[in-house]
Enzyme design. Structure first.
Site, short mmCIF file in Angstrom:
data_model
loop_
_atom_site.label_atom_id
_atom_site.label_comp_id
_atom_site.label_asym_id
_atom_site.label_seq_id
_atom_site.Cartn_x
_atom_site.Cartn_y
_atom_site.Cartn_z
N CYS A 84 29.81 -8.73 45.04
CA CYS A 84 28.45 -8.67 45.61
C CYS A 84 28.44 -7.95 46.95
O CYS A 84 27.37 -7.72 47.51
CB CYS A 84 27.88 -10.07 45.76
SG CYS A 84 28.28 -11.13 44.38
N HIS A 101 18.51 -9.99 44.07
CA HIS A 101 19.93 -9.71 44.30
C HIS A 101 20.45 -8.86 43.15
O HIS A 101 20.94 -9.36 42.15
CB HIS A 101 20.68 -11.05 44.40
CG HIS A 101 22.13 -10.91 44.74
ND1 HIS A 101 22.65 -9.83 45.44
CD2 HIS A 101 23.20 -11.72 44.48
CE1 HIS A 101 23.97 -10.00 45.58
NE2 HIS A 101 24.32 -11.12 45.00
#
Lengths: 154, 393
Positions: free
Chosen positions: B92, B341
């Site tokens: 991420c 996200h």
């Protein structure tokens, strides 16, 4: 979860079946999982296999309600970080315990269980899990039995 | 950790572009890249052929969208061949690491115009495949093997944090409420609605104590920015934003191996180095973007970044200080929770939000007044990679 081939399971059997970790003979630090290189001493260190104590306490826990692929059958299940008697921590499932009964500090001991299976034709993966050291897990079955008996009377 | 370059160039951001984040059924990977890169190029007032190097963060094009070799794909469909194009990966934190690489390329003097971006197309994969791809960011042999999930790892952090620091369930929910409030004013956010504490704490449990509304969504999205040497920035824009520092730190991949799980050591290390390079302290920062993949992550980020003492972050939320207009505005675009996200894109999107805030271009209601410095923290996995970027006017 790893839907990987047989060698990926075979080469981890020591750690997963017997809770073998590493100890650096230079600095005395113990690690799990096993490491080739001690992060404190690096090339000056000397790393050997060591069996870890099978008892410890729950350092933190969660109850997985939305499982990852392959674990649907077990949900809800408890995942915990267990701090072993020598201070080394491992991640594992806590079994033979109701999700609402687990707590931080709960004494637990290691057991050998099936972790997951890769469908009808695939590999069955085994490894360690932990269970409560006290007998609360027996009582939970007894209570379940009592309920069913009383229902039968009605 | 010492910054090794004795002679480095300062780096400026002169153009930015972000795609709409969300479930983008209408767009594939390549089209999302276009949606972010074209506005960035136009913002910088350059031509595509001026770009000398393309670096994009992408976590798992292969598992999410069946597409690897993402660097070349982007260069191809942006019409930039034969410009060198590279995809970088740090779970991420892929976007943040792409920015770090682009920063190095310009700071070192090797390249003058670099396009840095991040991209992820997550919703083409069935949900269990997406979960599997995300699980690749944790230790696959010792965490995922035993049935850990990503919400599960952050739940372990939350459980321990709440045990040690007596954070209440309601205060934790305030993180999501605040981020949804900011997201409601951001037209590019994945979720543009407000929520309440009651709604968050009555949403279904995912991994105790974390509930659905503690978790960020799975999003599609892309973000892109143009980097140039600071001394040439005024050629391209009247409002260059300077990268004061961009640092990366690593930590043990497995959460359970870390001494203290209520803190991300990589955040502490990367931010300490960033403050040193930028010659700034937490008190100088006016607007903050942190990696709130789960509500608890925002709480510990503010402590690790030095904005508040360990264990005290909850109080900021009880007092409403993290809203725009408060003492410490955090995630003014809705963060990951409401903003969305798209894992590879997030690290770049965060810094673009800071650029908008520093330029004074954020939408009405979520613009921090007269912000001079901004800080972004981008986390990979459960904290094994952290990128901290400080930008200033």
């Amino acid at each position: 979860m790893s839907m990987l081939g047989i060698p990926s399971h075979w080469r981890r059997r020591k750690e997963r079946y017997r809770l073998i970790g590493s100890k650096c003979e230079a600095c005395g630090k113990v690690f799990f999982p096993r490491r080739e290189i001690c992060p404190n001493c690096r090339r000056r260190g000397r790393v050997i296999d060591v069996e870890l104590p099978g008892r410890g306490k729950v350092y933190s826990y969660t109850v997985i309600r939305v499982p990852s692929e392959g674990f649907e059958y077990y949900a809800p299940y408890i995942i915990a970080i267990v701090e072993l008697e020598n201070g080394v921590r491992v991640m594992s499932q806590i079994v033979d315990c109701n999700p609402e009964d687990v707590y931080i500090g709960m004494p637990v001991e290691v057991c050998f269980r099936r972790i997951f299976s890769q469908g009808d034709k695939g590999i069955i993966s085994y490894g360690f899990k932990f269970k409560p050291l006290d007998d609360s897990w027996i009582r939970c079955y007894e209570e379940e039995a009592k309920i069913s008996v009383s229902e039968m009377k009605v | 950790m010492e910054f090794p370059l004795y002679k480095k160039r300062d780096v400026a951001i002169v153009g930015v572009g972000t795609s709409k984040f969300g479930e983008r059924w209408d767009k594939s990977l390549r089209e999302l890249a276009w949606e972010a890169a074209v506005p960035a190029v136009e913002d910088a007032g350059i031509q595509g052929r001026d770009i000398q190097l393309v670096i994009f963060g992408n976590m798992s094009g292969g598992l999410f969208a069946g597409q690897e070799h993402v660097g070349a794909l982007i260069a191809d469909f942006l019409g930039l061949n034969p410009t060198p194009a590279i995809r970088v990966e740090a779970a991420c934190a892929s976007g943040g690491v792409a920015l770090f690489q682009g920063y190095l390329a310009v700071a070192s003097g090797l390249y003058d115009i670099v396009a840095v971006g991040g991209i992820e197309k997550m919703t083409d994969a069935p949900p269990d495949r997406a979960t599997l791809a995300l699980a690749g960011a944790m230790d696959s042999e010792w965490e995922a093997y035993f049935g850990a999930t990503f919400p599960g790892l952050y739940a372990l952090i939350a459980q321990r944090y709440m045990h040690e620091y007596k954070l209440s369930r309601e205060t934790l929910a305030e993180v999501a409420v605040k981020n949804h409030y900011h997201g409601s004013m951001n037209p590019l956010a994945h979720f543009q609605f407000k929520t309440t504490v009651e709604r968050v704490i009555s949403s279904p449990l995912v991994a105790d104590p974390l509930r659905r509304d503690d978790c960020c969504p799975i999003s599609d999205g892309a973000a892109c920015m143009i980097l140039v040497p600071a001394e040439k920035a005024r050629r391209y824009t009247d409002t260059p934003i300077y990268i004061k520092a961009c640092t990366v730190a690593s930590d043990k991949l497995a959460l359970f191996e870390r001494e203290d799980i209520t803190t991300l050591r990589a955040t502490i290390e990367a931010s300490r180095e960033a403050y040193r390079i930028a010659k700034l302290s937490p008190a100088d920062i006016d607007v903050i973007e942190v990696h709130d993949c789960f509500t608890i992550a925002e709480i510990i980020a503010l402590e690790d970044l030095g904005f508040v003492r360990k264990g005290d972050a909850g109080r900021l939320y009880e007092e409403g200080e993290t809203y725009v207009g408060g003492r410490l505005p955090v995630n003014t675009d809705g963060g990951l929770k409401a903003g969305g996200h798209a894992v590879g894109a997030t690290g770049v999107k965060q810094v673009i939000e800071l650029v908008k805030q520093l330029r004074g271009e954020a939408e009405k209601g979520r613009q921090v007044s007269n912000a001079e410095y901004g800080l972004a923290q981008n986390v990979g996995g459960s904290g094994a990679t952290v990128v901290v970027t400080i930008v200033g006017r």
